[in-house]
Scaffold this motif. Structure first.
Motif, PDB file in Angstrom:
ATOM      1  N   VAL A  21       0.856  -1.183   0.000  1.00 50.04           N
ATOM      2  CA  VAL A  21       0.000   0.000   0.000  1.00 50.04           C
ATOM      3  C   VAL A  21       0.890   1.230   0.000  1.00 50.04           C
ATOM      4  O   VAL A  21       1.844   1.323   0.796  1.00 50.04           O
ATOM      5  N   ALA A  22       0.541   2.154  -0.883  1.00 49.16           N
ATOM      6  CA  ALA A  22       1.271   3.432  -0.931  1.00 49.16           C
ATOM      7  C   ALA A  22       0.256   4.553  -1.091  1.00 49.16           C
ATOM      8  O   ALA A  22      -0.600   4.486  -1.981  1.00 49.16           O
ATOM      9  N   LEU A  23       0.311   5.553  -0.211  1.00 44.88           N
ATOM     10  CA  LEU A  23      -0.562   6.726  -0.282  1.00 44.88           C
ATOM     11  C   LEU A  23       0.295   7.902  -0.705  1.00 44.88           C
ATOM     12  O   LEU A  23       1.174   8.358   0.035  1.00 44.88           O
ATOM     13  N   ARG A  24       0.053   8.378  -1.902  1.00 46.59           N
ATOM     14  CA  ARG A  24       0.835   9.477  -2.445  1.00 46.59           C
ATOM     15  C   ARG A  24       0.002  10.756  -2.315  1.00 46.59           C
ATOM     16  O   ARG A  24      -1.060  10.860  -2.926  1.00 46.59           O
ATOM     17  N   ALA A  34       6.730  -0.945  -1.450  1.00 41.41           N
ATOM     18  CA  ALA A  34       5.568  -0.213  -1.967  1.00 41.41           C
ATOM     19  C   ALA A  34       5.953   1.119  -2.568  1.00 41.41           C
ATOM     20  O   ALA A  34       5.247   1.660  -3.419  1.00 41.41           O
ATOM     21  N   ALA A  35       7.080   1.668  -2.114  1.00 40.76           N
ATOM     22  CA  ALA A  35       7.496   2.970  -2.655  1.00 40.76           C
ATOM     23  C   ALA A  35       7.872   2.871  -4.122  1.00 40.76           C
ATOM     24  O   ALA A  35       7.842   3.867  -4.847  1.00 40.76           O
ATOM     25  N   VAL A  65      -2.272   0.214  -4.487  1.00 42.18           N
ATOM     26  CA  VAL A  65      -2.150  -1.075  -3.810  1.00 42.18           C
ATOM     27  C   VAL A  65      -1.711  -2.116  -4.819  1.00 42.18           C
ATOM     28  O   VAL A  65      -2.002  -2.001  -6.013  1.00 42.18           O
ATOM     29  N   ALA A  66      -1.005  -3.137  -4.329  1.00 41.24           N
ATOM     30  CA  ALA A  66      -0.498  -4.198  -5.207  1.00 41.24           C
ATOM     31  C   ALA A  66      -0.493  -5.513  -4.453  1.00 41.24           C
ATOM     32  O   ALA A  66      -0.299  -5.542  -3.227  1.00 41.24           O
ATOM     33  N   ARG A  67      -0.728  -6.599  -5.207  1.00 37.27           N
ATOM     34  CA  ARG A  67      -0.675  -7.936  -4.610  1.00 37.27           C
ATOM     35  C   ARG A  67       0.243  -8.813  -5.477  1.00 37.27           C
ATOM     36  O   ARG A  67       0.244  -8.730  -6.699  1.00 37.27           O
ATOM     37  N   SER A  68       0.998  -9.659  -4.835  1.00 38.78           N
ATOM     38  CA  SER A  68       1.962 -10.514  -5.527  1.00 38.78           C
ATOM     39  C   SER A  68       1.241 -11.544  -6.392  1.00 38.78           C
ATOM     40  O   SER A  68       0.182 -12.062  -6.036  1.00 38.78           O
TER      41      SER A  68
END
Length: 447
Positions: A85-88, A100-101, A135-138
């Motif tokens: 999770v990354a909140l930009r 995540a960055a 957001v990302a999932r493997s």
């Protein structure tokens, strides 16, 4: 020289059995290979789409929670790293793990795949009041499933190909075993065993039909060989008879010169030689008909040929009726048709008592020429046999009149060579009616 002979010798091709199996294996391998690749690709896309769908639901929940204040920024940092999770936001980037960055920001809501630290991820993003949430999932589980499916298919496809090759080999071997058996049976048939036939399996399949076709061919070969032997025997007999007559008369003239009148020997030789000449000419004509058939087609009038025979017989002082002659145009070989017509007339003159009549007509597209006589006629049981070669129903009279038993055989062969036929029936005069039937000439256009 040996090298030249080896080059001219055709290379031996693989057997039909091997070619069929090779073709089947090639087709099955290509089909299973394409199918396996398509299956793995489809499985991977389906699993990836499922992960993306779950990730999109999770993204919507995060965006809603952040907008409503139920999820704080600090909570994002503490989330497990099973989902990156990354909140930009304008103030900076908040991530739950260092990986995540490095996540890219997809354009719009469409998911994308990205590789981070050598691992593939599905990445989705959404806009919230606090900034852009990524957001990302493997996809490690998806890759593992694809590899497992690939490994399984890598074993299953060759096994399936081997199974198909084995089955095809067995089926083709069993099918060709019947062909080998038939070939061996045909190979054992020689001139002394033409009555032997190919055994069928009574299954009604293609091999049975092939056996039936070969048996019909053997029937024709046997009939032809039997006819040839009979033909040679009859021809030898026919030619031996005039030769024997000439030899006996010559021996008598040499042993008893006074018993033979001057010129009598030459008369016998001329007479018997003429008989031999007629037999040889008829045999050569039949051989040509059997080998090459008719010559170039030309317009021919059967009634015209009949009128010529009328004039010939009347010049000999014989009365022949031609009142029934009608126009009967055909297309054929004039020389052969004239010979057939003369043979019919000569046959009628040989067997008639007093009267002979000729007629011709065109009916239903067929031109017919017939010759009637008032003789003894032909018994029903002999009406087919009379057209066979060297068949004479009245042996004594036929020999005395110079008949060889080939005239009517020539008539039928000429007729069939022209697409017609010849037959005999009873005549209105009380004797026999011999009919020559041929396809009528087509009428000219515009007639």
């Amino acid at each position: 020289m040996a090298d030249d002979a080896a080059e001219r010798r055709p290379r031996r091709r693989p057997s039909i059995r091997l070619r069929i199996v090779a073709a089947a294996v090639a087709v099955v391998t290509a089909a299973l290979g394409v199918g396996a690749a398509t299956l793995v690709w489809t499985l991977e896309r389906m699993l990836q789409a499922s992960v993306a769908e779950q990730l999109a639901d999770e993204l919507d929940a995060l965006a809603q929670g952040i907008d409503e204040g139920t999820i704080q920024t600090a909570a994002l940092v503490q989330r497990d790293d099973d989902v990156l999770v990354a909140l930009r936001s304008p103030t900076g980037v908040v991530v739950n793990t260092d990986a995540a960055a490095a996540l890219p920001v997809p354009e719009g809501r469409a998911p994308m795949t990205a590789t981070v630290d050598g691992e593939r991820f599905v990445v989705v993003a959404a806009e919230a009041e606090a900034g852009t949430i990524v957001v990302a999932r493997s996809l490690a589980s998806v890759d593992d499933a694809a590899r497992s499916a690939t490994a399984l298919l890598a074993v299953a496809v060759p096994l399936a190909v081997i199974l198909v090759a084995t089955v095809v080999w067995i089926v083709v071997d069993r099918a060709l075993a019947h062909v080998d058996r038939m070939r061996a049976q045909v190979d054992d048939i020689d001139a002394t065993g033409l009555d032997r036939r190919i055994e069928a399996s009574s299954r009604g399949d293609e091999l049975d039909r092939l056996a039936a076709t070969m048996n019909r061919m053997l029937d024709r070969i046997e009939a032809d060989a039997r006819s040839r032997r009979r033909f040679v025997s009859d021809a030898s007999h026919e030619l031996r008879s005039p030769l024997a007559s000439m030899r006996q008369f010559a021996e008598l003239a040499r042993a008893h010169p006074d018993a033979v009148a001057p010129g009598e020997l030459s008369e016998v030789v001329l007479h018997e030689g003429e008989r031999m000449h007629g037999i040889v000419e008829a045999l050569l004509l039949l051989a040509r008909l059997d080998e090459r058939g008719r010559g170039k087609l030309q317009p021919v009038d059967l009634d015209g040929l009949a009128l010529e025979e009328l004039e010939r017989t009347r010049a000999l002082g014989l009365a022949v009726d031609g009142a029934a002659l009608r126009a009967a145009p055909v297309e054929g070989d004039p020389r052969l048709l004239a010979r057939a017509t003369r043979n019919l007339v000569d046959n009628a003159l040989r067997h008639a008592r007093e009267r002979v009549a000729l007629g011709s007509v065109v009916r239903d597209g067929r031109a017919m020429l017939w010759v009637d006589d008032d003789g003894a006629g032909v018994p029903i049981e002999d009406r087919e046999r009379v057209f066979e070669r060297f068949v004479r129903l009245d042996e004594g009279r036929a020999r005395d009149d110079g008949g060889s038993g080939l005239g009517l055989a020539i008539v039928r062969q000429v007729a069939r060579t022209h697409g017609g036929d010849a037959w005999v029936t009873g005549a209105p005069l009380g004797g026999a009616r011999f009919v020559l039937e041929l396809p009528a000439a087509p009428e000219p256009r515009g007639a």
